[in-house]
Design a protein around this motif. Structure first.
Motif, PDB file in Angstrom:
ATOM      1  N   UNK A 175     -66.301 -15.560  -1.708  1.00 53.59           N
ATOM      2  CA  UNK A 175     -66.130 -14.952  -3.031  1.00 53.59           C
ATOM      3  C   UNK A 175     -66.817 -15.866  -4.035  1.00 53.59           C
ATOM      4  N   UNK A 176     -67.944 -15.429  -4.533  1.00 54.03           N
ATOM      5  CA  UNK A 176     -68.765 -16.282  -5.395  1.00 54.03           C
ATOM      6  C   UNK A 176     -68.277 -16.227  -6.837  1.00 54.03           C
ATOM      7  N   UNK A 182     -64.864 -19.279  -3.543  1.00 56.33           N
ATOM      8  CA  UNK A 182     -63.673 -19.407  -2.711  1.00 56.33           C
ATOM      9  C   UNK A 182     -63.915 -18.708  -1.376  1.00 56.33           C
ATOM     10  N   UNK A 183     -63.403 -19.315  -0.308  1.00 61.66           N
ATOM     11  CA  UNK A 183     -63.551 -18.768   1.046  1.00 61.66           C
ATOM     12  C   UNK A 183     -62.164 -18.534   1.640  1.00 61.66           C
ATOM     13  N   UNK A 184     -61.646 -17.318   1.596  1.00 59.72           N
ATOM     14  CA  UNK A 184     -60.382 -17.032   2.283  1.00 59.72           C
ATOM     15  C   UNK A 184     -60.566 -17.240   3.785  1.00 59.72           C
ATOM     16  N   UNK A 185     -59.691 -18.025   4.398  1.00 59.61           N
ATOM     17  CA  UNK A 185     -59.838 -18.368   5.813  1.00 59.61           C
ATOM     18  C   UNK A 185     -59.207 -17.294   6.687  1.00 59.61           C
ATOM     19  N   UNK A 186     -59.904 -16.154   6.745  1.00 55.53           N
ATOM     20  CA  UNK A 186     -59.457 -15.063   7.604  1.00 55.53           C
ATOM     21  C   UNK A 186     -59.444 -15.530   9.053  1.00 55.53           C
ATOM     22  N   UNK A 187     -60.479 -16.306   9.407  1.00 58.73           N
ATOM     23  CA  UNK A 187     -60.544 -16.909  10.737  1.00 58.73           C
ATOM     24  C   UNK A 187     -60.207 -18.383  10.571  1.00 58.73           C
ATOM     25  N   UNK A 188     -59.018 -18.752  10.923  1.00 55.20           N
ATOM     26  CA  UNK A 188     -58.579 -20.131  10.747  1.00 55.20           C
ATOM     27  C   UNK A 188     -59.181 -21.039  11.811  1.00 55.20           C
ATOM     28  N   UNK A 189     -59.163 -22.327  11.520  1.00 53.43           N
ATOM     29  CA  UNK A 189     -59.610 -23.314  12.491  1.00 53.43           C
ATOM     30  C   UNK A 189     -58.737 -24.539  12.359  1.00 53.43           C
ATOM     31  N   UNK A 190     -58.587 -25.358  13.407  1.00 57.68           N
ATOM     32  CA  UNK A 190     -57.742 -26.546  13.325  1.00 57.68           C
ATOM     33  C   UNK A 190     -58.165 -27.443  12.167  1.00 57.68           C
ATOM     34  N   UNK A 220     -57.002 -11.673  -8.115  1.00 59.96           N
ATOM     35  CA  UNK A 220     -57.336 -12.024  -9.501  1.00 59.96           C
ATOM     36  C   UNK A 220     -56.392 -13.096 -10.045  1.00 59.96           C
ATOM     37  N   UNK A 221     -55.150 -13.067  -9.609  1.00 62.70           N
ATOM     38  CA  UNK A 221     -54.199 -14.103 -10.048  1.00 62.70           C
ATOM     39  C   UNK A 221     -54.615 -15.468  -9.511  1.00 62.70           C
ATOM     40  N   UNK A 222     -55.040 -15.487  -8.250  1.00 62.64           N
ATOM     41  CA  UNK A 222     -55.486 -16.757  -7.659  1.00 62.64           C
ATOM     42  C   UNK A 222     -56.686 -17.304  -8.421  1.00 62.64           C
ATOM     43  N   UNK A 223     -57.648 -16.441  -8.708  1.00 56.71           N
ATOM     44  CA  UNK A 223     -58.847 -16.879  -9.432  1.00 56.71           C
ATOM     45  C   UNK A 223     -58.486 -17.449 -10.799  1.00 56.71           C
TER      46      UNK A 223
END
Length: 470
Positions: A175-176, A182-190, A220-223
């Motif tokens: 999300x530019x 911001x990069x929502x971590x839909x695919x999580x990693x350790x 929008x609240x997070x932003x």
């Protein structure tokens, strides 16, 4: 099915890409191919297309120009760039034009091809979902993941394109924002893998924060929360060179303190801790730390505090070289943790100076109080006996200790304080010389002028003329 076309001036590249991947199994139908930009635009006009894969360097119309034209004429079409390692600089411009991802052709192999395209498809579908929700109003859109990475540039030359070399960015929606994103971590990693990905080189150019507990929070609240509170939260909850982690609830409540908007309160705090008691005792050190963390003064106020320490104690607690090094280091402090390390250095140097002079903690603190008192009252009628009495020391012992501490006799230090103030008056005002002499503690203006010349090589009037612009 997602309808896609492939554009590359090399036929073997087009055919190889088409044959390498089981497109239909991934939900994509290749509906055409083209060898140049004009042919691609003609194909999009005649054939329904959702996704465009295009090379960057092509004869005639470049890939970047094709992306621009596609965006203007067919805004619904999403674009993926095909590139080589040496073309990485072009990716920055492509990202500005709205491409959703890129493929490095030299790294695409049978083993990773399906995973690469699957990632692009997921990104495409997320972009489409975002576009659909935007058309229905953005207020109800929720964060697509419970955690997200936030990137903010630390340097003017920080380029968003370099972020796409990171797998968390490539494998998740980006999300530019105007600055960073911001990069929502839909695919999580350790977490250890995440830290390895965020190399030191990246962290030197980007401020990176992992925000957690974002489930069911409107996007929008997070932003807006990030915009209002992240800078202050990071300043007091992060360490340089590490991945900062903040729970969303903590971010919401990380508002600036009331003193941030009250210069008088901040100035009071600054003056109170100039006595350096915190440098010589654990209790006073802990009091300083807790007070700063409670008040949360701004970065500019902490820098002013650091500059004042370097200026005021140069020549007595620190050498000229040490003061210059400390001043330079203070300007590199990015957060409160950096400042605590810097203040520890101040404390260590002050204690080392105390040991070098073979003075007790009580005596060194008395001498520091004496210097502060002199700065406040240097322009009044004051002598060494007055200052010794103020700090409860005998005149003879005070004179002996003060000369060792300051590196010169009391009268020379007092005289220099007065002359430095006189220099400022001469440059900043049109006050007559005789009035300046009186204001800094000299009753005889002729003696003042002669002494000024002896110290600085010029009479006060000439100093004023040379120092003021015409």
């Amino acid at each position: 099915m997602i309808k896609a076309i492939i554009v590359d001036d090399e036929k073997l590249v087009r055919k190889g890409l088409i044959s390498m991947i089981n497109w239909s199994a991934l939900g994509i139908a290749i509906v055409g191919e083209a060898a140049d930009g004009p042919s691609a635009l003609k194909l999009i006009r005649s054939t329904p297309v959702d996704l465009l894969f295009t090379d960057i360097t092509m004869p005639g119309m470049s890939g970047l120009e094709l992306i621009r034209q596609t965006r203007l004429q067919f805004p619904h079409v999403r674009t993926v760039v095909l590139t080589c390692h040496h073309e990485f600089d072009y990716i920055q411009e492509a990202l500005r034009l709205g491409v959703i991802d890129y493929i490095v052709k030299t790294l695409l192999e049978m083993e990773n091809a399906d995973d690469t395209i699957a990632r692009i498809i997921e990104r495409y579908r997320w972009e489409e979902a975002m576009r659909a929700s935007s058309s229905n109003g953005s207020a109800g859109r929720l964060m697509p993941a419970s955690s997200a990475l936030v990137f903010r540039p630390l340097l003017p030359e920080s380029e968003k394109s370099e972020l796409f070399a990171l797998s968390p960015v490539r494998n998740n929606p980006f999300i530019e924002w105007e600055e960073g994103g911001m990069v929502p971590l839909v695919h999580t990693m350790p977490s250890d893998g995440l830290v390895r990905e965020l190399t030191r080189a990246i962290r030197e150019r980007w401020e990176i924060t992992l925000i957690t507990d974002l489930q069911n929070v409107p996007l929008e609240e997070v932003k807006e929360t990030v915009r209002l509170h992240l800078e202050n939260a990071l300043y007091y909850h992060s360490r340089s060179g590490t991945l900062a982690q903040l729970a969303y609830g903590k971010l919401i409540h990380s508002s600036p303190s009331r003193s941030r908007n009250d210069p008088a309160l901040e100035e009071e705090w600054l003056n109170r801790h100039q006595d350096l008691r915190w440098a010589f005792g654990t209790e006073d050190w802990n009091r300083l730390i807790s007070e700063v963390e409670e008040r949360r003064p701004g970065a500019d106020r902490l820098l002013a505090f650091g500059e004042a320490l370097c200026r005021d104690w140069k020549g007595s607690l620190f050498s000229q070289a040490e003061a210059e090094h400390l001043l330079e280091a203070s300007r590199s402090c990015r957060n409160w943790h950096d400042w605590t390390v810097w203040l520890r250095r101040i404390a260590d140097l002050a204690k080392r100076r105390m040991l070098d002079l073979a003075l007790s903690k009580e005596v060194i603190l008395c001498l520091i109080r004496a210097m502060i008192y002199m700065r406040l009252h240097a322009y009044d009628k004051m002598n060494q006996a007055d200052v010794a009495d103020h700090v409860n020391m005998s005149r003879s012992y005070f004179s002996q200790c003060f000369s060792r501490f300051a590196g010169q006799p009391f009268k020379d230090v007092l005289r220099m304080m007065r002359m430095e103030r006189a220099k400022a008056y001469l440059l900043d005002s049109n006050t007559p010389v005789y009035e300046i002499a009186m204001s800094v503690g000299f009753e005889d203006d002729k003696y003042f002028s002669k002494l000024f010349r002896d110290m600085f090589g010029k009479y006060p009037t000439q100093f004023r003329m040379d120092g003021k612009p015409f």
